[in-house]
Design a protein around this motif. Structure first.
Motif, PDB file in Angstrom:
ATOM      1  N   GLY A 156       0.597  -1.257   0.035  1.00 28.20           N
ATOM      2  CA  GLY A 156      -0.266  -0.025  -0.444  1.00 28.20           C
ATOM      3  C   GLY A 156       0.744   1.231   0.258  1.00 28.20           C
ATOM      4  O   GLY A 156       1.874   1.378  -0.300  1.00 28.20           O
ATOM      5  N   ASN A 157       0.065   2.572   0.224  1.00 22.31           N
ATOM      6  CA  ASN A 157       0.593   3.894   0.033  1.00 22.31           C
ATOM      7  C   ASN A 157       0.328   4.186   2.017  1.00 22.31           C
ATOM      8  O   ASN A 157      -0.137   5.476   1.611  1.00 22.31           O
ATOM      9  N   PRO A 158       1.245   4.207   3.162  1.00 23.17           N
ATOM     10  CA  PRO A 158       0.427   4.481   3.901  1.00 23.17           C
ATOM     11  C   PRO A 158       0.530   5.843   3.961  1.00 23.17           C
ATOM     12  O   PRO A 158       1.652   5.905   3.903  1.00 23.17           O
ATOM     13  N   SER A 159      -0.313   6.683   4.816  1.00 20.81           N
ATOM     14  CA  SER A 159      -0.278   8.089   5.033  1.00 20.81           C
ATOM     15  C   SER A 159       0.579   8.286   5.958  1.00 20.81           C
ATOM     16  O   SER A 159       0.877   7.918   6.799  1.00 20.81           O
ATOM     17  N   LYS A 160       1.106   9.312   6.358  1.00 25.61           N
ATOM     18  CA  LYS A 160       1.857  10.064   7.220  1.00 25.61           C
ATOM     19  C   LYS A 160       1.139   9.804   8.396  1.00 25.61           C
ATOM     20  O   LYS A 160       1.896   9.116   9.404  1.00 25.61           O
ATOM     21  N   GLU A 161      -0.103   9.757   8.661  1.00 22.17           N
ATOM     22  CA  GLU A 161      -0.261   9.364   9.663  1.00 22.17           C
ATOM     23  C   GLU A 161      -0.662   8.124  10.148  1.00 22.17           C
ATOM     24  O   GLU A 161      -0.470   7.762  11.273  1.00 22.17           O
ATOM     25  N   GLU A 162      -0.808   7.563   9.504  1.00 21.69           N
ATOM     26  CA  GLU A 162      -0.805   5.815   9.394  1.00 21.69           C
ATOM     27  C   GLU A 162       0.944   5.102  10.032  1.00 21.69           C
ATOM     28  O   GLU A 162       0.982   4.752  11.052  1.00 21.69           O
ATOM     29  N   LEU A 163       0.958   6.175   9.378  1.00 23.52           N
ATOM     30  CA  LEU A 163       2.869   6.017   9.673  1.00 23.52           C
ATOM     31  C   LEU A 163       3.322   6.498  10.485  1.00 23.52           C
ATOM     32  O   LEU A 163       4.336   5.478  11.866  1.00 23.52           O
ATOM     33  N   ASP A 164       3.125   7.434  11.262  1.00 17.90           N
ATOM     34  CA  ASP A 164       3.082   8.003  12.371  1.00 17.90           C
ATOM     35  C   ASP A 164       2.627   6.477  13.658  1.00 17.90           C
ATOM     36  O   ASP A 164       3.097   6.565  14.662  1.00 17.90           O
ATOM     37  N   GLU A 165       1.086   6.457  12.976  1.00 16.04           N
ATOM     38  CA  GLU A 165       0.347   5.023  14.537  1.00 16.04           C
ATOM     39  C   GLU A 165       1.725   4.367  14.388  1.00 16.04           C
ATOM     40  O   GLU A 165       1.585   3.687  15.422  1.00 16.04           O
ATOM     41  N   ILE A 166       1.940   3.868  13.084  1.00 11.86           N
ATOM     42  CA  ILE A 166       2.738   2.490  13.631  1.00 11.86           C
ATOM     43  C   ILE A 166       3.885   2.292  14.167  1.00 11.86           C
ATOM     44  O   ILE A 166       4.945   1.883  15.144  1.00 11.86           O
ATOM     45  N   ARG A 167       4.497   4.012  14.246  1.00 12.01           N
ATOM     46  CA  ARG A 167       5.933   4.304  14.874  1.00 12.01           C
ATOM     47  C   ARG A 167       5.367   4.211  16.656  1.00 12.01           C
ATOM     48  O   ARG A 167       6.252   3.219  17.136  1.00 12.01           O
ATOM     49  N   ALA A 168       4.378   4.644  16.385  1.00 10.68           N
ATOM     50  CA  ALA A 168       4.002   4.543  18.393  1.00 10.68           C
ATOM     51  C   ALA A 168       3.797   3.128  18.772  1.00 10.68           C
ATOM     52  O   ALA A 168       4.531   2.827  20.062  1.00 10.68           O
ATOM     53  N   PHE A 169       3.078   2.342  18.341  1.00  8.00           N
ATOM     54  CA  PHE A 169       2.428   1.307  18.013  1.00  8.00           C
ATOM     55  C   PHE A 169       4.014   0.097  18.273  1.00  8.00           C
ATOM     56  O   PHE A 169       4.672  -0.317  19.330  1.00  8.00           O
ATOM     57  N   LEU A 170       5.093   0.499  17.580  1.00  6.32           N
ATOM     58  CA  LEU A 170       6.292   0.041  17.608  1.00  6.32           C
ATOM     59  C   LEU A 170       7.462   0.358  19.078  1.00  6.32           C
ATOM     60  O   LEU A 170       7.825  -0.433  19.271  1.00  6.32           O
ATOM     61  N   ASP A 171       6.854   1.987  19.137  1.00  6.86           N
ATOM     62  CA  ASP A 171       7.871   2.162  20.114  1.00  6.86           C
ATOM     63  C   ASP A 171       7.000   0.982  21.674  1.00  6.86           C
ATOM     64  O   ASP A 171       7.582   1.226  22.439  1.00  6.86           O
ATOM     65  N   GLN A 172       5.614   1.925  21.666  1.00  3.54           N
ATOM     66  CA  GLN A 172       5.148   1.169  22.646  1.00  3.54           C
ATOM     67  C   GLN A 172       5.550  -0.602  22.742  1.00  3.54           C
ATOM     68  O   GLN A 172       5.979  -0.804  24.253  1.00  3.54           O
ATOM     69  N   ILE A 173       5.557  -1.157  21.983  1.00  4.90           N
ATOM     70  CA  ILE A 173       6.199  -2.492  21.946  1.00  4.90           C
ATOM     71  C   ILE A 173       6.877  -2.586  22.604  1.00  4.90           C
ATOM     72  O   ILE A 173       7.903  -3.299  23.472  1.00  4.90           O
ATOM     73  N   GLU A 174       8.552  -1.996  21.959  1.00  2.00           N
ATOM     74  CA  GLU A 174       9.188  -1.978  22.248  1.00  2.00           C
ATOM     75  C   GLU A 174      10.202  -1.779  23.915  1.00  2.00           C
ATOM     76  O   GLU A 174      10.468  -1.872  24.405  1.00  2.00           O
ATOM     77  N   ASN A 175       8.869  -0.618  24.283  1.00  2.00           N
ATOM     78  CA  ASN A 175       8.942   0.030  25.609  1.00  2.00           C
ATOM     79  C   ASN A 175       8.332  -1.222  26.538  1.00  2.00           C
ATOM     80  O   ASN A 175       8.250  -1.424  28.062  1.00  2.00           O
ATOM     81  N   GLU A 176       7.464  -1.697  26.292  1.00  2.00           N
ATOM     82  CA  GLU A 176       6.711  -2.958  27.085  1.00  2.00           C
ATOM     83  C   GLU A 176       7.780  -4.104  27.494  1.00  2.00           C
ATOM     84  O   GLU A 176       7.626  -4.714  27.797  1.00  2.00           O
ATOM     85  N   LYS A 177       9.685  -4.303  25.933  1.00  2.00           N
ATOM     86  CA  LYS A 177      10.095  -5.568  27.119  1.00  2.00           C
ATOM     87  C   LYS A 177      11.326  -5.007  27.404  1.00  2.00           C
ATOM     88  O   LYS A 177      11.529  -3.939  28.362  1.00  2.00           O
TER      89      LYS A 177
END
Length: 124
Positions: free
Chosen positions: A103-124
């Protein structure tokens, strides 16, 4: 998870997850806007889904109403796990890379993905 829903059953479940409690007519009218389908086909599918344990049916009134017997998030999780195992050898990285490459993710979608990845990383 009870039974694994088929593609057409997932279309029906999407309507029910959105609306909550529905009649066959409501589901059919929604599906008719996106594909050519008959009322009796929708009725039969929903009856089969009830028999499989995917839907609950309230028979107290003349018009039966249906609700989902399975949760949307749990169903999605199970389907993704099965798909990831069978199509990507269990690799979440390969699945995500393929999905983002399609796909062609929007900037907002990419920001949400980054935030989700940060959340996963911080939980480890």
């Amino acid at each position: 998870m009870k039974a694994k829903p088929t593609e057409s059953e997932l279309e029906i479940l999407q309507v029910i997850w959105q609306k909550g409690k529905v009649t066959v007519r409501e589901v059919h009218e929604h599906l008719a806007t996106i594909k050519d389908t008959g009322y009796t086909t929708t009725l039969k599918q929903m009856q089969n889904m009830h028999a499989k344990g995917l839907l609950h049916r309230d028979e107290q009134n003349r018009t039966h109403t249906y609700t989902a017997a399975i949760e949307e998030q749990a169903t999605q999780k199970n389907l993704v796990q099965n798909f990831m195992a069978s199509a990507f050898g269990g690799s979440a990285k390969n699945l995500v890379m393929q999905a983002l490459g399609q796909g062609n993710p929007s900037k907002e979608e990419l920001d949400e993905i980054r935030a989700f990845l940060d959340q996963i990383e911080n939980e480890k």
